[in-house]
Design a protein around this motif. Structure first.
Motif, PDB file in Angstrom:
ATOM      1  N   LYS A   1      18.227 -15.997  23.893  1.00  0.00           N
ATOM      2  CA  LYS A   1      17.250 -16.638  24.788  1.00  0.00           C
ATOM      3  C   LYS A   1      17.901 -17.302  26.002  1.00  0.00           C
ATOM      4  O   LYS A   1      17.357 -17.245  27.103  1.00  0.00           O
TER       5      LYS A   1
ATOM      6  N   HIS B   1      18.629 -16.701  16.358  1.00  0.00           N
ATOM      7  CA  HIS B   1      19.831 -16.573  17.178  1.00  0.00           C
ATOM      8  C   HIS B   1      19.942 -17.637  18.264  1.00  0.00           C
ATOM      9  O   HIS B   1      20.833 -17.559  19.096  1.00  0.00           O
TER      10      HIS B   1
ATOM     11  N   GLY C   1      11.210  -8.517  26.721  1.00  0.00           N
ATOM     12  CA  GLY C   1      11.421  -7.537  25.666  1.00  0.00           C
ATOM     13  C   GLY C   1      11.782  -8.223  24.357  1.00  0.00           C
ATOM     14  O   GLY C   1      11.943  -9.450  24.278  1.00  0.00           O
TER      15      GLY C   1
ATOM     16  N   LEU D   1       9.858  -1.087  15.063  1.00  0.00           N
ATOM     17  CA  LEU D   1       8.814  -1.437  14.096  1.00  0.00           C
ATOM     18  C   LEU D   1       7.468  -1.042  14.679  1.00  0.00           C
ATOM     19  O   LEU D   1       7.295  -1.009  15.896  1.00  0.00           O
TER      20      LEU D   1
ATOM     21  N   VAL E   1       5.323  -6.480  13.314  1.00  0.00           N
ATOM     22  CA  VAL E   1       5.970  -7.593  14.024  1.00  0.00           C
ATOM     23  C   VAL E   1       5.243  -8.865  13.605  1.00  0.00           C
ATOM     24  O   VAL E   1       4.009  -8.953  13.724  1.00  0.00           O
TER      25      VAL E   1
ATOM     26  N   CYS F   1       9.799  -4.407  29.061  1.00  0.00           N
ATOM     27  CA  CYS F   1      10.294  -3.560  27.972  1.00  0.00           C
ATOM     28  C   CYS F   1       9.334  -3.568  26.774  1.00  0.00           C
ATOM     29  O   CYS F   1       8.216  -3.098  26.893  1.00  0.00           O
ATOM     30  N   TRP F   2       9.730  -4.122  25.631  1.00  0.00           N
ATOM     31  CA  TRP F   2       8.824  -4.035  24.468  1.00  0.00           C
ATOM     32  C   TRP F   2       7.501  -4.740  24.761  1.00  0.00           C
ATOM     33  O   TRP F   2       6.433  -4.269  24.335  1.00  0.00           O
TER      34      TRP F   2
ATOM     35  N   SER G   1      17.366   0.685  28.250  1.00  0.00           N
ATOM     36  CA  SER G   1      17.970   0.499  26.930  1.00  0.00           C
ATOM     37  C   SER G   1      16.868   0.424  25.892  1.00  0.00           C
ATOM     38  O   SER G   1      16.368  -0.649  25.565  1.00  0.00           O
TER      39      SER G   1
ATOM     40  N   TYR H   1      18.731  -7.329  33.831  1.00  0.00           N
ATOM     41  CA  TYR H   1      19.986  -7.381  33.075  1.00  0.00           C
ATOM     42  C   TYR H   1      21.164  -7.779  33.960  1.00  0.00           C
ATOM     43  O   TYR H   1      21.239  -7.418  35.139  1.00  0.00           O
TER      44      TYR H   1
HETATM   45  C1  ACO Z   1      13.108  -2.601  23.849  1.00  0.00           C
HETATM   46  C2  ACO Z   1      13.379  -3.915  24.398  1.00  0.00           C
HETATM   47  O1  ACO Z   1      12.525  -4.733  24.585  1.00  0.00           O
HETATM   48  S1  ACO Z   1      14.985  -4.199  24.787  1.00  0.00           S
HETATM   49  C3  ACO Z   1      15.179  -5.890  24.499  1.00  0.00           C
HETATM   50  C4  ACO Z   1      15.883  -6.169  23.244  1.00  0.00           C
HETATM   51  N1  ACO Z   1      17.318  -6.238  23.486  1.00  0.00           N
HETATM   52  C5  ACO Z   1      18.045  -7.186  22.991  1.00  0.00           C
HETATM   53  O2  ACO Z   1      17.563  -8.054  22.313  1.00  0.00           O
HETATM   54  C6  ACO Z   1      19.489  -7.154  23.311  1.00  0.00           C
HETATM   55  C7  ACO Z   1      20.277  -8.174  22.538  1.00  0.00           C
HETATM   56  N2  ACO Z   1      20.003  -8.143  21.098  1.00  0.00           N
HETATM   57  C8  ACO Z   1      20.947  -7.976  20.163  1.00  0.00           C
HETATM   58  O3  ACO Z   1      22.104  -7.763  20.506  1.00  0.00           O
HETATM   59  C9  ACO Z   1      20.542  -8.013  18.703  1.00  0.00           C
HETATM   60  O4  ACO Z   1      19.158  -8.027  18.605  1.00  0.00           O
HETATM   61  C10 ACO Z   1      21.146  -9.223  17.933  1.00  0.00           C
HETATM   62  C11 ACO Z   1      22.650  -9.007  17.824  1.00  0.00           C
HETATM   63  C12 ACO Z   1      20.910 -10.518  18.718  1.00  0.00           C
HETATM   64  C13 ACO Z   1      20.488  -9.384  16.582  1.00  0.00           C
HETATM   65  O5  ACO Z   1      20.499  -8.170  15.898  1.00  0.00           O
HETATM   66  P1  ACO Z   1      20.172  -8.056  14.334  1.00  0.00           P
HETATM   67  O6  ACO Z   1      20.947  -9.039  13.546  1.00  0.00           O
HETATM   68  O7  ACO Z   1      20.317  -6.620  14.000  1.00  0.00           O
HETATM   69  O8  ACO Z   1      18.647  -8.369  14.297  1.00  0.00           O
HETATM   70  P2  ACO Z   1      17.828  -9.557  13.621  1.00  0.00           P
HETATM   71  O9  ACO Z   1      17.382  -9.103  12.269  1.00  0.00           O
HETATM   72  O10 ACO Z   1      18.505 -10.862  13.693  1.00  0.00           O
HETATM   73  O11 ACO Z   1      16.561  -9.551  14.603  1.00  0.00           O
HETATM   74  C14 ACO Z   1      16.666  -9.659  15.990  1.00  0.00           C
HETATM   75  C15 ACO Z   1      15.454 -10.410  16.468  1.00  0.00           C
HETATM   76  O12 ACO Z   1      14.261  -9.728  16.114  1.00  0.00           O
HETATM   77  C16 ACO Z   1      13.442 -10.563  15.342  1.00  0.00           C
HETATM   78  N3  ACO Z   1      12.754  -9.793  14.329  1.00  0.00           N
HETATM   79  C17 ACO Z   1      13.294  -8.960  13.427  1.00  0.00           C
HETATM   80  N4  ACO Z   1      12.313  -8.439  12.643  1.00  0.00           N
HETATM   81  C18 ACO Z   1      11.155  -8.940  13.107  1.00  0.00           C
HETATM   82  C19 ACO Z   1       9.792  -8.769  12.741  1.00  0.00           C
HETATM   83  N5  ACO Z   1       9.384  -7.977  11.759  1.00  0.00           N
HETATM   84  N6  ACO Z   1       8.868  -9.441  13.450  1.00  0.00           N
HETATM   85  C20 ACO Z   1       9.220 -10.255  14.470  1.00  0.00           C
HETATM   86  N7  ACO Z   1      10.487 -10.458  14.850  1.00  0.00           N
HETATM   87  C21 ACO Z   1      11.433  -9.813  14.162  1.00  0.00           C
HETATM   88  C22 ACO Z   1      14.364 -11.585  14.727  1.00  0.00           C
HETATM   89  O13 ACO Z   1      13.683 -12.737  14.357  1.00  0.00           O
HETATM   90  C23 ACO Z   1      15.349 -11.792  15.861  1.00  0.00           C
HETATM   91  O14 ACO Z   1      14.828 -12.582  16.888  1.00  0.00           O
HETATM   92  P3  ACO Z   1      15.079 -14.176  16.967  1.00  0.00           P
HETATM   93  O15 ACO Z   1      16.475 -14.435  17.304  1.00  0.00           O
HETATM   94  O16 ACO Z   1      14.089 -14.615  18.015  1.00  0.00           O
HETATM   95  O17 ACO Z   1      14.743 -14.699  15.612  1.00  0.00           O
END
Ligand code: ACO
Ligand code: HSE
Length: 331
Positions: free
Chosen positions: A47, A79, A107, A113, A118, A142-143, A192, A238
């Motif tokens: 964030k 995180h 995003g 999912l 979600v 994005c998402w 991405s 980005y």
């Molecule tokens: C398509 C797009 O929008 S692109 C934008 C997304 N891109 C990014 O986030 C880039 C950076 N992200 C990252 O590098 C990775 O997500 C990481 C390293 C931070 C974490 O990866 P992981 O450990 O594999 O995922 P993790 O299980 O912790 O989930 C990631 C996030 O999704 C959330 N999440 C996972 N499952 C769900 C679900 N079912 N419903 C809602 N949120 C969920 C988690 O809560 C977490 O977000 P938070 O930090 O706000 O709590």
């Protein structure tokens, strides 16, 4: 180029070091203008990084912007430190009575999912509906853009055979759009994602207009005037190294998606990437902020009321109300 953010938000030091003008309360009051109220619903896990990226862009226009950081009401981020969330974020349920000139939804790494899996999907649907009455202009990234076109237009999200990953050339299809003023014909945009929404799924009569598209990665930017929204499926916000960070993270996790397209010099991940999209990121953000300024009512309580239009005195060089662009309408 003023943005008003809390004194101790980490973005402040970063932006000041970059030369972005970050305002104090005293200067904001001295200017005696109504700042634009922009909300940022931050769904990204990293964030602090995302706050900085968005603040950098919306803070680089001549207008005074007041940024409100918003979170999903009952999602506890894994995180981001709790004290950061407590200090700087307000739950959506606590801001829903307020009005915003602009609202950005980021995003989220939940794209593989289905929407209903979600955990905050129901609240996000309520947020989308609320933007129709309490927000003047929205920008979904994005998402969140995929989620918005699903919610408002029933468009499906499709899994890709491999991740669309890299910096892709995009074609500007409606150069007369007020959001694309100053854009060159081709634009490099970081992409991405593991999923996409498709032009062929745009419903007839939806009013959706494709503003930018790539031959390789498809839809990039949609104008959705009936929901006063822009939907951006990629990541102009980005940083130079964001794709590299994702690439090295995935390699470390044994996920081999190949080096990002057109990103590292000679596709060599040991070399520093070159940022080819920064100028268009600023241009899009500046055009979006300008568009809000030209059209939002001076009395913010009138946002969402029928007939609410700008009562700003026309500044010098004011852009005229745009003629709706249909040069590249829906498929
Ligand atoms: C398509 C797009 O929008 S692109 C934008 C997304 N891109 C990014 O986030 C880039 C950076 N992200 C990252 O590098 C990775 O997500 C990481 C390293 C931070 C974490 O990866 P992981 O450990 O594999 O995922 P993790 O299980 O912790 O989930 C990631 C996030 O999704 C959330 N999440 C996972 N499952 C769900 C679900 N079912 N419903 C809602 N949120 C969920 C988690 O809560 C977490 O977000 P938070 O930090 O706000 O709590
Ligand atoms: N941009 C994202 C895609 C995940 O949904 C990442 O690679 O982290």
């Amino acid at each position: 180029m003023p943005i008003k953010i809390p004194d101790d938000l980490p973005a402040r030091d970063t932006l000041e070091a970059e030369g972005v003008m970050v305002m104090g309360e005293a200067d904001a009051i001295r200017q005696d203008v109504r700042p634009l109220r922009i909300g940022l619903l931050n769904l990204m896990p990293n964030k602090i990084c995302t706050e900085t990226q968005i603040a950098r862009l919306i803070g680089a226009t001549p207008l005074q912007v007041e940024l409100t950081l918003v979170r999903i009401s009952d999602h506890v981020p894994r995180h981001t430190p709790v004290d950061h969330m407590t200090s700087f974020y307000r739950a959506w349920q606590d801001v829903r009575a307020e009005r915003f000139d602009g609202f950005i939804i980021t995003g989220a790494p939940v794209e593989r999912l289905s929407f209903r899996d979600v955990t905050y999907w129901d609240e996000l649907r309520r947020v989308f509906d609320w933007t129709q009455t309490n927000v003047h202009r929205c920008l979904n990234i994005c998402w969140a853009a995929q989620a918005a076109v699903h919610h408002f237009h029933g468009m499906p999200k499709h899994c890709l055979p491999r991740k669309a990953f890299g910096v892709y050339d995009h074609r500007v299809l409606v150069p007369a759009s007020p959001y694309l003023v100053g854009f060159s014909d081709d634009v490099c945009v970081p992409v991405s994602r593991w999923t996409e929404v498709r032009r062929a799924d745009i419903p007839a009569h939806s009013g959706l207009t494709v503003l930018a598209e790539s031959e390789q990665t498809g839809l990039c930017l949609l104008d959705d005037p009936s929901h006063h929204s822009l939907h951006m499926f990629n990541h102009l916000e980005y940083d130079s190294t964001s794709l590299a960070d994702e690439y090295f993270r995935d390699v470390a996790n044994g996920v081999d998606i190949g080096v990002p397209h057109n990103y590292f010099p000679d596709d060599d991940p040991t070399r520093a990437p070159i940022n080819r999209w920064r100028s268009h990121a600023h241009l899009l953000a500046g055009n979006w902020i300008n568009r809000i300024y030209q059209t939002t009512p001076f009395d913010i309580t009138r946002i969402g009321r029928p007939g609410a239009v700008s009562h700003h005195p026309a500044p010098a060089g004011r852009v005229r109300e745009a003629v709706p662009a249909h040069a590249a309408g829906p498929a």
